[in-house]
Design an enzyme around this catalytic site. Structure first.
Site, PDB file in Angstrom:
ATOM      1  N   VAL A  78       0.988  -1.194  -0.158  1.00  0.00           N
ATOM      2  CA  VAL A  78       0.041  -0.122   0.314  1.00  0.00           C
ATOM      3  C   VAL A  78       0.840   1.137  -0.084  1.00  0.00           C
ATOM      4  O   VAL A  78       0.449   2.557  -0.079  1.00  0.00           O
ATOM      5  CB  VAL A  78      -0.940  -0.012   1.244  1.00  0.00           C
ATOM      6  CG1 VAL A  78      -2.063  -1.214   1.105  1.00  0.00           C
ATOM      7  CG2 VAL A  78      -0.191   0.092   2.430  1.00  0.00           C
ATOM      8  N   HIS A  94      -4.854  -3.798  -2.428  1.00  0.00           N
ATOM      9  CA  HIS A  94      -5.151  -3.377  -0.848  1.00  0.00           C
ATOM     10  C   HIS A  94      -5.270  -2.127  -0.446  1.00  0.00           C
ATOM     11  O   HIS A  94      -5.082  -1.696   0.568  1.00  0.00           O
ATOM     12  CB  HIS A  94      -4.009  -4.135   0.114  1.00  0.00           C
ATOM     13  CG  HIS A  94      -4.259  -5.623   0.461  1.00  0.00           C
ATOM     14  ND1 HIS A  94      -3.281  -6.476   0.716  1.00  0.00           N
ATOM     15  CD2 HIS A  94      -5.374  -6.468   0.106  1.00  0.00           C
ATOM     16  CE1 HIS A  94      -3.788  -7.581   0.607  1.00  0.00           C
ATOM     17  NE2 HIS A  94      -4.870  -7.764   0.340  1.00  0.00           N
ATOM     18  N   CYS A 102     -13.900   8.329   4.109  1.00  0.00           N
ATOM     19  CA  CYS A 102     -14.903   8.774   5.100  1.00  0.00           C
ATOM     20  C   CYS A 102     -15.775   7.286   5.578  1.00  0.00           C
ATOM     21  O   CYS A 102     -16.114   6.779   4.515  1.00  0.00           O
ATOM     22  CB  CYS A 102     -15.794   9.849   4.513  1.00  0.00           C
ATOM     23  SG  CYS A 102     -16.953  10.282   5.879  1.00  0.00           S
ATOM     24  N   CYS A 105     -19.606   9.054   4.495  1.00  0.00           N
ATOM     25  CA  CYS A 105     -20.042   9.406   3.300  1.00  0.00           C
ATOM     26  C   CYS A 105     -19.128   8.665   1.954  1.00  0.00           C
ATOM     27  O   CYS A 105     -19.546   8.644   0.950  1.00  0.00           O
ATOM     28  CB  CYS A 105     -20.059  10.974   2.901  1.00  0.00           C
ATOM     29  SG  CYS A 105     -18.023  11.455   2.940  1.00  0.00           S
ATOM     30  N   CYS A 123     -14.168  13.482   8.761  1.00  0.00           N
ATOM     31  CA  CYS A 123     -14.535  14.158   7.278  1.00  0.00           C
ATOM     32  C   CYS A 123     -15.178  15.461   7.637  1.00  0.00           C
ATOM     33  O   CYS A 123     -15.960  15.623   8.883  1.00  0.00           O
ATOM     34  CB  CYS A 123     -15.199  13.105   6.856  1.00  0.00           C
ATOM     35  SG  CYS A 123     -15.908  13.581   5.074  1.00  0.00           S
ATOM     36  N   GLY A 164       7.870 -11.982  -2.931  1.00  0.00           N
ATOM     37  CA  GLY A 164       7.786 -11.732  -1.654  1.00  0.00           C
ATOM     38  C   GLY A 164       6.414 -11.790  -0.806  1.00  0.00           C
ATOM     39  O   GLY A 164       5.698 -10.699  -0.400  1.00  0.00           O
ATOM     40  N   THR A 165       5.473 -12.846  -1.306  1.00  0.00           N
ATOM     41  CA  THR A 165       4.337 -13.202  -0.453  1.00  0.00           C
ATOM     42  C   THR A 165       4.391 -14.344   0.331  1.00  0.00           C
ATOM     43  O   THR A 165       5.000 -15.014  -0.338  1.00  0.00           O
ATOM     44  CB  THR A 165       3.270 -12.983  -1.338  1.00  0.00           C
ATOM     45  OG1 THR A 165       1.951 -13.309  -0.479  1.00  0.00           O
ATOM     46  CG2 THR A 165       3.192 -14.092  -2.498  1.00  0.00           C
ATOM     47  N   SER A 166       3.641 -14.415   1.492  1.00  0.00           N
ATOM     48  CA  SER A 166       3.975 -15.725   2.202  1.00  0.00           C
ATOM     49  C   SER A 166       2.782 -16.577   1.671  1.00  0.00           C
ATOM     50  O   SER A 166       2.611 -17.632   1.987  1.00  0.00           O
ATOM     51  CB  SER A 166       3.609 -15.378   3.778  1.00  0.00           C
ATOM     52  OG  SER A 166       2.406 -14.745   4.095  1.00  0.00           O
ATOM     53  N   ASN A 190      11.592 -15.577  -3.332  1.00  0.00           N
ATOM     54  CA  ASN A 190      11.291 -15.385  -1.850  1.00  0.00           C
ATOM     55  C   ASN A 190      12.694 -15.889  -1.003  1.00  0.00           C
ATOM     56  O   ASN A 190      12.805 -16.988  -1.463  1.00  0.00           O
ATOM     57  CB  ASN A 190      10.129 -15.976  -1.398  1.00  0.00           C
ATOM     58  CG  ASN A 190       9.586 -15.598  -0.138  1.00  0.00           C
ATOM     59  OD1 ASN A 190      10.279 -15.420   0.956  1.00  0.00           O
ATOM     60  ND2 ASN A 190       8.007 -15.389  -0.057  1.00  0.00           N
TER      61      ASN A 190
HETATM   62  N1  LIG Z   1      -3.873  -3.892   3.848  1.00  0.00           N
HETATM   63  C1  LIG Z   1      -2.455  -3.786   4.029  1.00  0.00           C
HETATM   64  O1  LIG Z   1      -1.860  -2.862   4.298  1.00  0.00           O
HETATM   65  C2  LIG Z   1      -1.699  -5.048   3.367  1.00  0.00           C
HETATM   66  C3  LIG Z   1      -2.324  -6.107   3.750  1.00  0.00           C
HETATM   67  C4  LIG Z   1      -1.563  -7.450   3.617  1.00  0.00           C
HETATM   68  C5  LIG Z   1      -0.411  -7.242   3.025  1.00  0.00           C
HETATM   69  N2  LIG Z   1       0.059  -6.160   2.787  1.00  0.00           N
HETATM   70  C6  LIG Z   1       1.758  -5.933   2.321  1.00  0.00           C
HETATM   71  O2  LIG Z   1       2.088  -7.110   1.275  1.00  0.00           O
HETATM   72  C7  LIG Z   1       3.215  -7.845   1.834  1.00  0.00           C
HETATM   73  C8  LIG Z   1       2.751  -9.397   1.223  1.00  0.00           C
HETATM   74  O3  LIG Z   1       1.563  -9.737   1.799  1.00  0.00           O
HETATM   75  P1  LIG Z   1       1.714 -11.059   2.840  1.00  0.00           P
HETATM   76  O4  LIG Z   1       0.316 -11.113   3.444  1.00  0.00           O
HETATM   77  O5  LIG Z   1       2.195 -12.278   1.982  1.00  0.00           O
HETATM   78  O6  LIG Z   1       2.749 -10.573   3.883  1.00  0.00           O
HETATM   79  P2  LIG Z   1       3.772 -11.502   5.077  1.00  0.00           P
HETATM   80  O7  LIG Z   1       4.139 -10.457   5.815  1.00  0.00           O
HETATM   81  O8  LIG Z   1       2.879 -12.762   5.429  1.00  0.00           O
HETATM   82  O9  LIG Z   1       4.847 -12.018   3.969  1.00  0.00           O
HETATM   83  C9  LIG Z   1       5.833 -11.369   3.428  1.00  0.00           C
HETATM   84  C10 LIG Z   1       6.920 -12.456   2.555  1.00  0.00           C
HETATM   85  O10 LIG Z   1       7.817 -11.828   1.907  1.00  0.00           O
HETATM   86  C11 LIG Z   1       8.865 -12.333   2.092  1.00  0.00           C
HETATM   87  N3  LIG Z   1      10.282 -11.553   2.093  1.00  0.00           N
HETATM   88  C12 LIG Z   1      10.831 -10.992   3.122  1.00  0.00           C
HETATM   89  N4  LIG Z   1      11.981 -10.263   2.537  1.00  0.00           N
HETATM   90  C13 LIG Z   1      11.606 -10.542   1.105  1.00  0.00           C
HETATM   91  C14 LIG Z   1      12.584  -9.686   0.181  1.00  0.00           C
HETATM   92  N5  LIG Z   1      13.630  -9.034   0.607  1.00  0.00           N
HETATM   93  N6  LIG Z   1      12.396 -10.441  -1.027  1.00  0.00           N
HETATM   94  C15 LIG Z   1      11.368 -11.049  -1.256  1.00  0.00           C
HETATM   95  N7  LIG Z   1      10.661 -11.828  -0.329  1.00  0.00           N
HETATM   96  C16 LIG Z   1      10.806 -11.335   0.889  1.00  0.00           C
HETATM   97  C17 LIG Z   1       8.869 -13.412   3.439  1.00  0.00           C
HETATM   98  O11 LIG Z   1       9.606 -14.477   3.326  1.00  0.00           O
HETATM   99  C18 LIG Z   1       7.365 -13.542   3.360  1.00  0.00           C
HETATM  100  O12 LIG Z   1       7.126 -14.751   2.604  1.00  0.00           O
HETATM  101  C19 LIG Z   1       3.188  -7.581   3.110  1.00  0.00           C
HETATM  102  O13 LIG Z   1       4.622  -7.633   3.572  1.00  0.00           O
HETATM  103  C20 LIG Z   1       2.712  -6.105   3.394  1.00  0.00           C
HETATM  104  O14 LIG Z   1       3.529  -5.371   3.156  1.00  0.00           O
HETATM  105  C21 LIG Z   1      -0.347  -5.220   3.157  1.00  0.00           C
HETATM  106 ZN   LIG Z   2     -17.520  12.147   4.751  1.00  0.00          ZN
END
Ligand SMILES: NC(=O)c1ccc[n+]([C@@H]2O[C@H](COP(=O)([O-])OP(=O)(O)OC[C@H]3O[C@@H](n4cnc5c(N)ncnc54)[C@H](O)[C@@H]3O)[C@@H](O)[C@H]2O)c1
Ligand SMILES: [Zn+2]
Length: 223
Positions: A78, A94, A102, A105, A123, A164-166, A190
């Site tokens: 984000v 996200h 708000c 509204c 707001c 970089g997502t779990s 990852n």
């Molecule tokens: N609404 C929100 O603000 C929101 C919600 C969910 C996720 N997110 C963002 O999205 C990202 C991914 O979401 P998620 O749910 O999988 O997060 P998570 O924290 O569960 O997973 C992060 C993943 O990134 C990997 N990682 C760490 N450092 C790395 C690097 N340097 N290069 C590559 N991979 C790396 C980790 O091994 C892990 O698998 C989150 O870290 C977060 O910043 C934001």
């Molecule tokens: Zn409003």
């Protein structure tokens, strides 16, 4: 993707703020019961993000966008570092931490104040109308238009880089399975393995800032 710009991931140890985990703060319930606490956390995150700069991995994605037709970046981040790096075609699943919405509204606005000093912010539409961060919280639906764009991109993808997502948060993680089902070549980047690692064509154990530039330059010399 933003870890190497100094922005903690959600579930990593450095994702902790005070004694709270992100999953305890990024919820509609937390905001309903403790809006100031949630806003203090967002103030902290906005401060961190405000000082962050895109890293070599973001630059590599920009390069890919320039040399690959129909490049789409689908992100859960984000922070907006992707757009700051110049990447154009970004689907923000996200939302955006630099926006407020708000709760009364529904108006969505850009807000770059760091920190937001009067908490919780309101707001102008009504004295009781709280503003919330313009992001999607745990338990909330993803924005439909963004989701549809993401699914379309993944359904048509020849190559799906999963960075970089779990891969544990549904429905975002189901994009990966859609890609696999539709025959995309799948590559996971990852440092750690994930529940979907065994379904990937290739798993590269390393960081985004290290591996994406290598892939981008290989693609560039191929193009
Ligand atoms: N609404 C929100 O603000 C929101 C919600 C969910 C996720 N997110 C963002 O999205 C990202 C991914 O979401 P998620 O749910 O999988 O997060 P998570 O924290 O569960 O997973 C992060 C993943 O990134 C990997 N990682 C760490 N450092 C790395 C690097 N340097 N290069 C590559 N991979 C790396 C980790 O091994 C892990 O698998 C989150 O870290 C977060 O910043 C934001
Ligand atoms: Zn409003």
């Amino acid at each position: 993707m933003s870890a190497e710009s100094g922005i903690p991931t959600f579930r990593g140890a450095s994702g902790l703020w005070k004694q709270f985990r992100a999953e305890e703060l990024a919820t509609p319930q937390a905001f309903a019961s403790r809006p100031n606490l949630v806003w203090e956390w967002y103030n902290w995150r906005r401060e961190l993000i405000g000082e962050a700069k895109p890293h070599a991995g973001h630059e590599a994605l920009l390069l890919m966008e320039k040399c690959i037709p129909h490049f789409t970046l689908v992100t859960q981040n984000v922070d907006g570092l992707d757009k700051q790096a110049g990447i154009q075609n970004v689907v923000k699943l996200h939302g955006d931490i630099w926006q407020t919405v708000c709760t009364r509204c529904g108006e969505r606005r850009e807000n770059r104040e760091v920190p937001i000093s009067a908490l919780p912010p309101h707001c102008q539409c009504h004295p009781d109308a709280l503003l919330r961060p313009g992001v999607v919280w745990f338990g909330e639906a993803l924005p439909a238009a963004e989701w549809d764009r993401a699914v379309e991109a993944v359904e048509n993808a020849e190559l799906l880089l999963v960075v970089g997502t779990s891969a544990v948060v549904y429905p975002a993680s189901s994009l990966i399975t859609i890609g696999i089902r539709n025959g995309a070549h799948t590559v996971e980047i990852n440092p750690q393995s994930t529940p979907l690692s065994h379904e990937m064509d290739l798993c590269l154990a390393g960081s985004a800032a290290e591996l994406l530039p290598a892939i981008a330059s290989a693609l560039e010399s191929d193009a």
